[in-house]
Write an enzyme that holds these catalytic residues in place. Sequence first.
Site, PDB file in Angstrom:
ATOM      1  N   LYS A 132      -0.432  -3.757   0.161  1.00  0.00           N
ATOM      2  CA  LYS A 132       0.900  -4.166  -0.271  1.00  0.00           C
ATOM      3  C   LYS A 132       0.770  -5.317  -1.265  1.00  0.00           C
ATOM      4  O   LYS A 132       0.235  -6.377  -0.946  1.00  0.00           O
ATOM      5  CB  LYS A 132       1.740  -4.595   0.927  1.00  0.00           C
ATOM      6  CG  LYS A 132       3.139  -5.076   0.570  1.00  0.00           C
ATOM      7  CD  LYS A 132       3.900  -5.464   1.849  1.00  0.00           C
ATOM      8  CE  LYS A 132       5.280  -6.001   1.538  1.00  0.00           C
ATOM      9  NZ  LYS A 132       6.004  -6.387   2.774  1.00  0.00           N
TER      10      LYS A 132
ATOM     11  N   LEU B 279       1.989   4.372  -3.579  1.00  0.00           N
ATOM     12  CA  LEU B 279       2.672   5.085  -2.506  1.00  0.00           C
ATOM     13  C   LEU B 279       4.174   4.860  -2.530  1.00  0.00           C
ATOM     14  O   LEU B 279       4.948   5.697  -2.075  1.00  0.00           O
ATOM     15  CB  LEU B 279       2.115   4.654  -1.134  1.00  0.00           C
ATOM     16  CG  LEU B 279       0.663   5.039  -0.849  1.00  0.00           C
ATOM     17  CD1 LEU B 279       0.227   4.452   0.494  1.00  0.00           C
ATOM     18  CD2 LEU B 279       0.496   6.555  -0.841  1.00  0.00           C
ATOM     19  N   GLY B 280       4.597   3.728  -3.031  1.00  0.00           N
ATOM     20  CA  GLY B 280       6.026   3.428  -3.067  1.00  0.00           C
ATOM     21  C   GLY B 280       6.235   2.006  -3.519  1.00  0.00           C
ATOM     22  O   GLY B 280       5.312   1.183  -3.544  1.00  0.00           O
TER      23      GLY B 280
ATOM     24  N   ASP C 149      13.757  -8.431  10.839  1.00  0.00           N
ATOM     25  CA  ASP C 149      14.291  -7.446   9.899  1.00  0.00           C
ATOM     26  C   ASP C 149      14.074  -6.036  10.436  1.00  0.00           C
ATOM     27  O   ASP C 149      13.592  -5.150   9.720  1.00  0.00           O
ATOM     28  CB  ASP C 149      13.647  -7.597   8.526  1.00  0.00           C
ATOM     29  CG  ASP C 149      14.420  -6.845   7.434  1.00  0.00           C
ATOM     30  OD1 ASP C 149      15.632  -6.615   7.623  1.00  0.00           O
ATOM     31  OD2 ASP C 149      13.818  -6.505   6.404  1.00  0.00           O
TER      32      ASP C 149
ATOM     33  N   VAL D 197       3.432  -0.720  -2.694  1.00  0.00           N
ATOM     34  CA  VAL D 197       2.411  -0.339  -1.724  1.00  0.00           C
ATOM     35  C   VAL D 197       1.506   0.696  -2.365  1.00  0.00           C
ATOM     36  O   VAL D 197       1.975   1.689  -2.943  1.00  0.00           O
ATOM     37  CB  VAL D 197       3.047   0.218  -0.429  1.00  0.00           C
ATOM     38  CG1 VAL D 197       1.948   0.642   0.553  1.00  0.00           C
ATOM     39  CG2 VAL D 197       3.957  -0.818   0.216  1.00  0.00           C
TER      40      VAL D 197
ATOM     41  N   GLY E 269       9.501  -1.246  -3.918  1.00  0.00           N
ATOM     42  CA  GLY E 269      10.839  -1.720  -3.609  1.00  0.00           C
ATOM     43  C   GLY E 269      11.039  -3.094  -4.193  1.00  0.00           C
ATOM     44  O   GLY E 269      10.231  -3.586  -4.989  1.00  0.00           O
ATOM     45  N   GLY E 270      12.135  -3.727  -3.768  1.00  0.00           N
ATOM     46  CA  GLY E 270      12.463  -5.019  -4.337  1.00  0.00           C
ATOM     47  C   GLY E 270      11.437  -6.093  -4.041  1.00  0.00           C
ATOM     48  O   GLY E 270      11.295  -7.044  -4.804  1.00  0.00           O
ATOM     49  N   MET E 271      10.684  -5.941  -2.945  1.00  0.00           N
ATOM     50  CA  MET E 271       9.755  -6.996  -2.570  1.00  0.00           C
ATOM     51  C   MET E 271       8.309  -6.684  -2.948  1.00  0.00           C
ATOM     52  O   MET E 271       7.439  -7.517  -2.748  1.00  0.00           O
ATOM     53  CB  MET E 271       9.836  -7.255  -1.061  1.00  0.00           C
ATOM     54  CG  MET E 271      11.188  -7.776  -0.610  1.00  0.00           C
ATOM     55  SD  MET E 271      11.749  -9.213  -1.546  1.00  0.00           S
ATOM     56  CE  MET E 271      10.441 -10.363  -1.162  1.00  0.00           C
TER      57      MET E 271
END
Length: 563
Positions: A40, A17-18, A138, A25, A20-22
């Site tokens: 995740k 689904l996507g 955050d 997902v 990122g840096g962490m």
Amino acid sequence: MPDGEGFTTRYRLLRELGSGGMGTVWLARDEMLDREVAVKELTLPAGMNEAQRADMVARAVREAQATAQLRHPAVVAVHDVAVHDGRPWIVMELLRGRTLTEVVEEQGPLPPERLAELGAQLLDGLAAAHTRGIQHRDVKPGNVFLTDSGRIVLTDFGIARLAGDATLTQTGMLIGSPGFIAPERLDGDQGGPASDLWSLGATLYFGVEGVPAIEGDTMARLAATLAGRIRPPRRSGALGPVLMAMLAHHPAQRPDAGSLRWLLDQVAAGNAPLPPLPPPPLPDQQAHGPAAPVGTGPHGTGPHGTGPYGTGPHGMGPHGTGPYGTGPHGMGPHGTGPVGAGGTGGSSPVPAKGRRPLLLWGGVAVALCLVVAAVVTLRFPPGKPERTSYDQPVDFCKLLTADQVRQIMNISQPPAGKPDGDGCSWIDGNSGLALLPLTDSDTPQPWAMTPETAHALFTSLDREYGEATEVNWSWKEIGVEQVTAQRTARRQVPGLGEEAFAYDLTSPPPHEATHTSVVTFRLLDLVVEAQYSSHASRPTDDDIRNRALEAARRGEAALRGLE
């Protein structure tokens, strides 16, 4: 995700689904419950040693544990968590929609009324987390999700920390995203609910303005946050003053969650409320830079259902003869319930909260974190230790300035405060304002309370005022004697003190214009009651609730600022 273990065979990956840096997902299917979920997978940075990897894994598991405790429509639900192949996998509800960042980039800024409505929902989710001692840490547009079904959801509690938990990482590193990190956290403080509200203000600012409140590269944003330089809003309309109040530099100058909820509701309804004046600067405030400007208003602010619940501090008291002594106004306000009977209830003790070391984690590169930590260390000396008790008498008449009394009571010439037992009252004709410290039947003075006995007292009062009832009360100084009144059931007040509740009193004919609102809150080892009452045709019931809440908020801020 390889097969062969219980966790990994239950969840079948469908597609990405996507990422990122962490982490990444995935869309997955829960084979046991036959439903689609989001999984995740946390990506561990290259070059980490075993201790750092273990730390990152522990933090991800803590994220799931913290978020799984919450059940709120505005907070993403966590279903499951496991560690597989040395990496954490977190199973969450599947959200279909877009982040606030994507919405603004695709459609442009949202109208102020719409943003205020969404902000109120996010605030409710944060309040639910704060009630459980959880900070998000955050809040930013990328972590706000607008679903296709109309929900607005706060995601990624990946750097949340349960209050009281042991620090999982070394101090000296920064948690959060530049431009959305509250200034006190950049200044080395661990922050609190007010820090999340600052970040929420920055998030709503982006949603309504289409640009960040603090612009520039990473270091420029950090420096501007520390200096309190906020870009003035241009498109926010009635929401603008509310946002600037949320972005006030010092936490004590920001609206509490209850007042903020009321302000957002007003903007969402098309009104233009003005936030209250900030409390006087605390003694060490100049070390933190200038505060962002906020609006003014003669009535302060206050929510429509979050006020406190104290009893009337004057006369017979709505609850009978109570254990709180006779005092200058009669038999005491708290009746013969569990507190009046001499007991304080069976509550578990709550120790005073002290300052904890700052937690640090992703959202900023480790090298940058270390640079910022060095800058903070050079520019800001350690703050003074937080107060842990009120073991000496406090002059309650000095907690509110004359200008604050004028604003709360909406009069041109504020009355002087007069001692009222251990507290203070301000009387103007047929209206009265009071701030009173409470104590239990075993403690002669409020300054002899402990956090444990104060919490027990508060719990007993909370239980006592849990249901609506008919009471008798008096406040002779404003011309009310032996009035029968309907007392509402207490309602919780988030964001005030350690814990707080409120209730209202209304009187039938011939005293139909007599209305009272009472807010009770605990701060460390003090239990304080704020009351506003009037039997004039004005102000309205909402005004009275707002004034009592504003008095409580101002009193709390002043108590926190005492040397």
